[in-house]
Motif scaffolding. Structure first.
Motif, PDB file in Angstrom:
ATOM      1  N   TYR A 198      40.289  36.904  36.117  1.00 29.37           N
ATOM      2  CA  TYR A 198      39.828  38.159  36.702  1.00 29.37           C
ATOM      3  C   TYR A 198      39.967  39.346  35.753  1.00 29.37           C
ATOM      4  O   TYR A 198      39.737  40.491  36.157  1.00 29.37           O
ATOM      5  CB  TYR A 198      40.609  38.456  37.982  1.00 29.37           C
ATOM      6  CG  TYR A 198      40.438  37.413  39.065  1.00 29.37           C
ATOM      7  CD1 TYR A 198      39.255  37.295  39.773  1.00 29.37           C
ATOM      8  CD2 TYR A 198      41.483  36.546  39.375  1.00 29.37           C
ATOM      9  CE1 TYR A 198      39.093  36.341  40.768  1.00 29.37           C
ATOM     10  CE2 TYR A 198      41.341  35.587  40.368  1.00 29.37           C
ATOM     11  CZ  TYR A 198      40.155  35.486  41.060  1.00 29.37           C
ATOM     12  OH  TYR A 198      40.003  34.539  42.039  1.00 29.37           O
ATOM     13  N   VAL A 229      41.968  44.705  36.866  1.00 32.48           N
ATOM     14  CA  VAL A 229      42.862  43.672  36.351  1.00 32.48           C
ATOM     15  C   VAL A 229      42.835  43.729  34.832  1.00 32.48           C
ATOM     16  O   VAL A 229      41.757  43.784  34.216  1.00 32.48           O
ATOM     17  CB  VAL A 229      42.428  42.272  36.836  1.00 32.48           C
ATOM     18  CG1 VAL A 229      43.359  41.194  36.277  1.00 32.48           C
ATOM     19  CG2 VAL A 229      42.418  42.223  38.362  1.00 32.48           C
ATOM     20  N   ASN A 235      47.600  42.234  29.055  1.00 31.58           N
ATOM     21  CA  ASN A 235      48.799  41.709  29.697  1.00 31.58           C
ATOM     22  C   ASN A 235      49.898  41.472  28.666  1.00 31.58           C
ATOM     23  O   ASN A 235      51.062  41.806  28.888  1.00 31.58           O
ATOM     24  CB  ASN A 235      48.492  40.386  30.413  1.00 31.58           C
ATOM     25  CG  ASN A 235      47.765  40.588  31.729  1.00 31.58           C
ATOM     26  OD1 ASN A 235      47.904  41.614  32.383  1.00 31.58           O
ATOM     27  ND2 ASN A 235      46.983  39.593  32.113  1.00 31.58           N
ATOM     28  N   VAL A 258      47.786  44.963  36.660  1.00 29.48           N
ATOM     29  CA  VAL A 258      46.641  45.797  37.027  1.00 29.48           C
ATOM     30  C   VAL A 258      46.934  47.221  36.605  1.00 29.48           C
ATOM     31  O   VAL A 258      48.094  47.652  36.548  1.00 29.48           O
ATOM     32  CB  VAL A 258      46.330  45.727  38.541  1.00 29.48           C
ATOM     33  CG1 VAL A 258      46.081  44.294  38.978  1.00 29.48           C
ATOM     34  CG2 VAL A 258      47.438  46.353  39.358  1.00 29.48           C
ATOM     35  N   LYS A 314      51.113  35.767  40.101  1.00 25.04           N
ATOM     36  CA  LYS A 314      49.820  35.098  40.248  1.00 25.04           C
ATOM     37  C   LYS A 314      49.975  33.969  41.263  1.00 25.04           C
ATOM     38  O   LYS A 314      50.574  32.922  40.978  1.00 25.04           O
ATOM     39  CB  LYS A 314      49.351  34.568  38.892  1.00 25.04           C
ATOM     40  CG  LYS A 314      47.941  34.007  38.893  1.00 25.04           C
ATOM     41  CD  LYS A 314      47.574  33.444  37.522  1.00 25.04           C
ATOM     42  CE  LYS A 314      47.496  34.525  36.458  1.00 25.04           C
ATOM     43  NZ  LYS A 314      47.024  33.969  35.148  1.00 25.04           N
TER      44      LYS A 314
END
Length: 339
Positions: A198, A229, A235, A258, A314
């Protein structure tokens, strides 16, 4: 899989620590024997009573009656410290008529202690904590909210600090929750969604029901925000700035971040709340799917293009564990009588 169970006296809540192996991901959860217990026919369906339909495209706004019937408030009475008793409030998401997913860090203050049976409850079917029932400006009203005691809390990896990673808990109610247009489960990912990345896409986060961390103002109404996201590269930028224990326990397979769009509120009570994507699997209608559980906000990390990111667990990474733990044989029995 190793189990460490704390045996509780009559009247106490059963807490099980499950040290689960996360070395593999079930590629097709529909083959699990407990698959039929999730993704109820009405999962992920929004029974919106929306007064201004155009507000759906807004990035930050108040939620509407029936729009998120799966979100719950989790009320926790913590162990007393001397003569002082304090409480923790979190969020959670309904996944079956007996189970709610939330964050295990919400129970951090219990350590390995037994939890009194009546110290944890969830409130379902609520939008505005200032009213009961919730009504729209045209006098359309939902039923009054209901509350359910939590009879069992199962942690995936203990109830330590959120930044230790693997921050997810399964709450089991003491009785079946009554589903209606304002109380319903979220869908859990399957099919093509199991392999979907995503990153760079917009999803829905929820907040509210507590003191705004920025303005210090108490907010009573549930809000939603459309947020982006982060990509895997982004990340990694966030994860590399977190405490070492997080890096040892979690990676891009079990967590994601996010960003902020600006204007959304943040509350400590948001922890455990759902992050959702609206998707259609195969020929099915579009539904809201539970993608993440809010673990913590990275207050000391700031990405210029995304602000201060939030870290989510997740959910699909934990599919085998979730399906194992909702087995009917694991439902608590011989609960103390309640009037």
């Amino acid at each position: 899989m190793k189990f460490r169970t704390y045996l509780c006296a009559v009247g106490l809540l059963s807490i099980t620590f499950v040290e689960a192996s996360t070395a593999f991901l079930l590629p097709d959860p529909t083959t699990h024997k407990n698959w039929n217990l999730v993704n109820h026919d009405n999962c992920g369906i929004q029974n919106n009573h929306i007064e201004q339909r155009q507000l759906l495209i807004s990035f930050v706004r108040d939620a509407n009656i029936g729009e998120h019937p799966w979100v719950v408030s989790v009320y926790i009475q913590n162990p007393a410290v001397g003569d002082v008793i304090n409480h923790t409030n979190c969020m959670g998401a309904i996944i079956t008529d007996r189970h709610v997913l939330s964050a295990s860090s919400c129970f951090n203050k219990f350590g390995s202690q037994e939890v009194p049976y009546h110290s944890v409850r969830v409130r379902v079917g609520e939008l505005d904590k200032g009213t009961n029932p919730d009504c729209s400006s045209d006098n359309h009203c939902a039923p009054k909210y209901n509350e359910y005691e939590i009879a069992k809390v199962t942690y995936h990896s203990g109830n330590g600090y959120a930044e230790d990673g693997m921050n997810i808990a399964l709450l089991t109610t003491d009785r079946q929750m009554e589903f209606n247009s304002y109380v319903a489960p979220l869908c859990l990912e399957h099919g093509d969604l199991m392999e979907t990345d995503y990153g760079g896409q917009l999803g829905i986060k929820l907040s509210g029901w507590g003191k705004n961390n920025d303005s210090n103002v108490e907010e009573k109404k549930l809000k939603q925000a459309r947020v982006l996201v982060l990509t895997e590269e982004e990340n990694t930028q966030v994860f590399n700035q977190l405490r070492g224990s997080f890096l040892r326990r979690a990676n891009r397979e079990s967590s994601f971040c996010v960003g902020q769009t600006g204007g959304e509120s943040r509350h400590d009570t948001d922890i455990g709340g759902p992050f959702m994507m609206e998707r259609a699997v195969g020929s099915d209608r579009a539904r809201m799917y539970l993608v993440g559980i809010l673990s913590f906000s990275t207050d000391r990390v700031n990405l210029p293009q995304h602000g201060v990111p939030d870290v989510y667990v997740k959910v699909k990474f934990f599919w085998p564990w979730i399906l194992d733990q909702i087995d009917p044989d694991l439902l608590p029995t011989d609960l103390p009588h309640t009037s």
